[in-house]
Design an enzyme around this catalytic site. Structure first.
Site, PDB file in Angstrom:
ATOM      1  N   LYS A 214       0.868  -1.237   0.033  1.00 44.58           N
ATOM      2  CA  LYS A 214      -0.025  -0.173   0.050  1.00 44.58           C
ATOM      3  C   LYS A 214       0.908   1.159  -0.058  1.00 44.58           C
ATOM      4  O   LYS A 214       2.236   1.267   0.259  1.00 44.58           O
ATOM      5  CB  LYS A 214      -0.968  -0.053   1.244  1.00 44.58           C
ATOM      6  CG  LYS A 214      -2.109  -1.052   0.948  1.00 44.58           C
ATOM      7  CD  LYS A 214      -3.192  -0.823   2.068  1.00 44.58           C
ATOM      8  CE  LYS A 214      -4.380  -1.734   1.432  1.00 44.58           C
ATOM      9  NZ  LYS A 214      -5.467  -1.712   2.487  1.00 44.58           N
ATOM     10  N   ARG A 248      -3.980  -9.699   5.081  1.00 42.76           N
ATOM     11  CA  ARG A 248      -4.234  -9.907   3.515  1.00 42.76           C
ATOM     12  C   ARG A 248      -3.264  -9.442   2.669  1.00 42.76           C
ATOM     13  O   ARG A 248      -2.731  -8.083   2.779  1.00 42.76           O
ATOM     14  CB  ARG A 248      -5.480  -8.946   3.537  1.00 42.76           C
ATOM     15  CG  ARG A 248      -6.129  -8.954   1.764  1.00 42.76           C
ATOM     16  CD  ARG A 248      -7.376  -8.192   1.680  1.00 42.76           C
ATOM     17  NE  ARG A 248      -7.564  -8.179   0.600  1.00 42.76           N
ATOM     18  CZ  ARG A 248      -7.377  -7.236  -0.674  1.00 42.76           C
ATOM     19  NH1 ARG A 248      -6.322  -6.421  -0.251  1.00 42.76           N
ATOM     20  NH2 ARG A 248      -8.015  -7.438  -1.773  1.00 42.76           N
TER      21      ARG A 248
END
Length: 268
Positions: A214, A248
């Protein structure tokens, strides 16, 4: 916590949710394989490397993403869900916040609904989750990164998500929570919630941490999305140390190894 046919010891272990995006830009195989073949190949690779759950998504949720129709999203995800389900034992998660997509995915065999809006975008998703007896991951999100008291507001927002789930009939043992790193937060807020992710335990549910590749990592290390494995691993180690039950991630093998190492150290 039971997801599909599998039981997860969320109090003592950290499990891996592998990311399987079936968006058009996810596979660059030059037409050598069709999308279903590529998806199945990737799913097999992730399962072999230690993924405990496969999270299938048909619409990108990155900032500035292109919203697609429900029909298009359903057409992308349902064949993949059915194919992965028929070949592998791993429970299947559907990454969607839309009722129509959730219903089609659950009918196709999805075991968990991973909703980036925590049932707030479309409350029908909560009702469908309850109807099918599926598990759910409720993520923290806001349209704007505006808070009175950041950590307290995150907890309050997630409490609202849980209330929606319960009112729809979703059992407490089917719920996990996600702090929503990269969603509705500034760079500094993302670092803060990562550093204090243990506050989510106050709500009494297993925590899923989704930080893989991210922007928080990219901005910190000044690296593109393709070169953020080490940054992701640092967050996974911290997540395990802070009691997260799931991560995740894209890179299964590397995350599996750091989880195993971290858990071994924490036992002594």
């Amino acid at each position: 916590m039971i997801i599909g046919k599998k039981e997860f010891d969320t109090a003592n272990k950290c499990y891996i949710m592998g990311i399987l995006n079936v968006t058009p830009d996810s596979f660059s195989d030059g037409g050598k394989f069709n999308q279903l073949d590529a998806a199945l190949r990737h799913a097999e690779e992730m399962v072999n490397e230690g993924a405990d759950i496969i999270d299938i998504g048909g619409e990108s949720t990155r900032p500035g993403h292109q919203v697609i129709t429900d029909e298009e999203e359903i057409a992308r995800v349902t064949p993949v869900i059915e194919a992965v389900k028929s070949r592998f034992d791993a429970p299947i998660s559907i990454d969607t916040y839309k009722g129509a997509v959730a219903e089609a995915a659950l009918q196709a065999g999805a075991d968990l609904v991973n909703d980036i809006w925590g049932f707030k975008h479309d409350r029908h998703v909560a009702e469908l989750t309850a109807k099918y007896g599926a598990a759910c991951c409720l993520m923290h999100n806001r349209h704007e990164a505006v808070y009175d008291n950041f950590q307290r507001d995150v907890l309050s927002d997630l409490e609202e998500c849980v209330r929606i789930a319960r009112e729809a009939g979703v059992a407490d043992d089917k719920i996990m929570l996600d702090p929503g790193v990269g969603f509705g937060k500034t760079y500094e807020m993302n670092l803060e919630i990562m550093n204090h992710v243990e506050i989510l335990h106050q709500l009494g549910f297993p925590v899923l941490l989704g930080t893989s590749r991210k922007s928080m990592i990219g901005l910190t290390l000044d690296l593109p999305a393709t070169d953020r494995v080490e940054g992701t691993l640092a967050t996974t180690v911290m997540g395990v140390m802070k009691g997260c039950a799931f991560v995740r991630v894209h890179d299964i093998k590397e995350n599996r190894r750091v989880i195993q190492m971290t858990e071994a150290i924490l036992k002594h």
